[in-house]
Scaffold this motif. Structure first.
Motif, short mmCIF file in Angstrom:
data_model
loop_
_atom_site.label_atom_id
_atom_site.label_comp_id
_atom_site.label_asym_id
_atom_site.label_seq_id
_atom_site.Cartn_x
_atom_site.Cartn_y
_atom_site.Cartn_z
N HIS A 175 0.88 -1.18 0.00
CA HIS A 175 0.00 0.00 0.00
C HIS A 175 0.91 1.23 0.00
O HIS A 175 1.05 1.93 1.00
CB HIS A 175 -0.91 -0.04 1.24
CG HIS A 175 -2.03 0.93 1.22
ND1 HIS A 175 -1.93 2.20 1.72
CD2 HIS A 175 -3.29 0.81 0.74
CE1 HIS A 175 -3.07 2.82 1.57
NE2 HIS A 175 -3.91 1.99 0.98
N LEU A 186 -4.86 3.93 -2.80
CA LEU A 186 -3.81 4.42 -1.90
C LEU A 186 -4.23 5.71 -1.21
O LEU A 186 -3.94 5.92 -0.04
CB LEU A 186 -2.51 4.65 -2.68
CG LEU A 186 -1.88 3.42 -3.33
CD1 LEU A 186 -0.65 3.83 -4.14
CD2 LEU A 186 -1.53 2.36 -2.31
N ARG A 232 -8.06 2.04 3.13
CA ARG A 232 -7.11 1.30 3.96
C ARG A 232 -6.55 0.14 3.14
O ARG A 232 -7.18 -0.33 2.19
CB ARG A 232 -7.84 0.72 5.18
CG ARG A 232 -8.39 1.76 6.14
CD ARG A 232 -9.13 1.11 7.30
NE ARG A 232 -10.24 0.26 6.88
CZ ARG A 232 -11.47 0.68 6.65
NH1 ARG A 232 -11.78 1.95 6.80
NH2 ARG A 232 -12.42 -0.16 6.28
N PRO A 233 -5.40 -0.36 3.52
CA PRO A 233 -4.90 -1.57 2.86
C PRO A 233 -5.72 -2.78 3.28
O PRO A 233 -6.49 -2.73 4.24
CB PRO A 233 -3.46 -1.68 3.35
CG PRO A 233 -3.42 -0.91 4.63
CD PRO A 233 -4.47 0.15 4.54
N GLN A 237 -1.52 -4.74 2.07
CA GLN A 237 -1.31 -4.61 0.63
C GLN A 237 -2.59 -4.22 -0.10
O GLN A 237 -3.66 -4.14 0.51
CB GLN A 237 -0.81 -5.95 0.07
CG GLN A 237 0.49 -6.41 0.70
CD GLN A 237 0.81 -7.84 0.33
OE1 GLN A 237 -0.01 -8.74 0.49
NE2 GLN A 237 2.02 -8.06 -0.16
N VAL A 238 -2.45 -3.99 -1.40
CA VAL A 238 -3.59 -3.89 -2.31
C VAL A 238 -3.45 -5.05 -3.29
O VAL A 238 -2.33 -5.48 -3.60
CB VAL A 238 -3.66 -2.54 -3.07
CG1 VAL A 238 -3.96 -1.40 -2.12
CG2 VAL A 238 -2.40 -2.27 -3.86
N ASP A 240 -8.93 -3.22 -2.03
CA ASP A 240 -8.30 -2.64 -0.85
C ASP A 240 -9.14 -2.96 0.37
O ASP A 240 -10.13 -3.69 0.27
CB ASP A 240 -8.12 -1.12 -1.03
CG ASP A 240 -9.43 -0.41 -1.34
OD1 ASP A 240 -10.43 -0.63 -0.62
OD2 ASP A 240 -9.47 0.37 -2.31
N SER A 270 -13.37 -6.32 2.00
CA SER A 270 -12.59 -5.60 1.00
C SER A 270 -13.53 -4.86 0.04
O SER A 270 -14.71 -5.19 -0.08
CB SER A 270 -11.68 -6.54 0.20
OG SER A 270 -12.44 -7.38 -0.64
#
Length: 177
Positions: A11, A52, A56-57, A62-63, A80, A120
């Motif tokens: 992220h 980004l 939030r990641p 991560q994404v 994300d 997500s």
């Protein structure tokens, strides 16, 4: 080109360039027209940048970036950890410093939307991605169409498949309800 690619990226801003290079490389290697490669890399850049900036990641920090090509259709996705607001196209006025990302995605794609699942948020876009024939360069010749006649394609949002659960997808201007 592979049927699909999934990339987990930090992220972090550096992930935009990593995803662009990898997507571009795979599309060029598979013979997709340069103009479509350019549009796809701009779309994926905008989707990652929005994730980004506004979300939030994933729990992993991560994404997740996915792309899949089937026949002449390219599906792009960025997942994300979600945000307090729903991804939507902003007004993007001439004097604003931001707010144009999803407008750009809407202009370059044949449709886009948002899906929520398992904690997500996934923003997806689809576009036509024909390839050049074996004797033809991947560049679009002057005056030639780079995409097939859209009337030949069924409404992609009504198809069910394992890659997209579009039953929980928001519609966009390109695919009104």
């Amino acid at each position: 080109m592979r049927a699909s690619s999934v990339v987990l990226l930090p992220h972090a801003p550096s992930s935009v360039a990593v995803a662009r290079r990898r997507l571009s490389s795979e599309l060029v290697d598979s013979g997709v027209y340069d103009t479509i490669v350019d549009d796809a890399t701009v779309i994926i850049s905008e989707l990652i940048s929005n994730a980004l900036r506004h979300a939030r990641p994933l729990p992993s920090g991560q994404v997740r970036v996915r792309w899949r090509r089937r026949e002449d259709v390219l599906e792009l996705e960025v997942s994300d950890g979600g945000a307090m607001t729903e991804p939507r196209r902003g007004p993007g006025t001439l004097s604003s410093l931001g707010g144009r990302g999803l407008g750009i995605v809407e202009t370059l794609s044949d449709g886009w939307g948002v899906r929520h699942e398992d904690g997500s948020t996934t923003v997806w876009a689809i576009l036509r991605a024909p390839t050049a024939s074996g004797d033809e360069e991947a560049r679009v010749p002057d005056g030639a169409q780079s995409v097939p006649d859209l009337s030949d394609w069924p409404d992609l949002l009504d198809e069910s498949e394992e890659f997209h659960d579009r039953s929980r997808t928001a519609t966009s201007k390109a695919y009104p309800a």
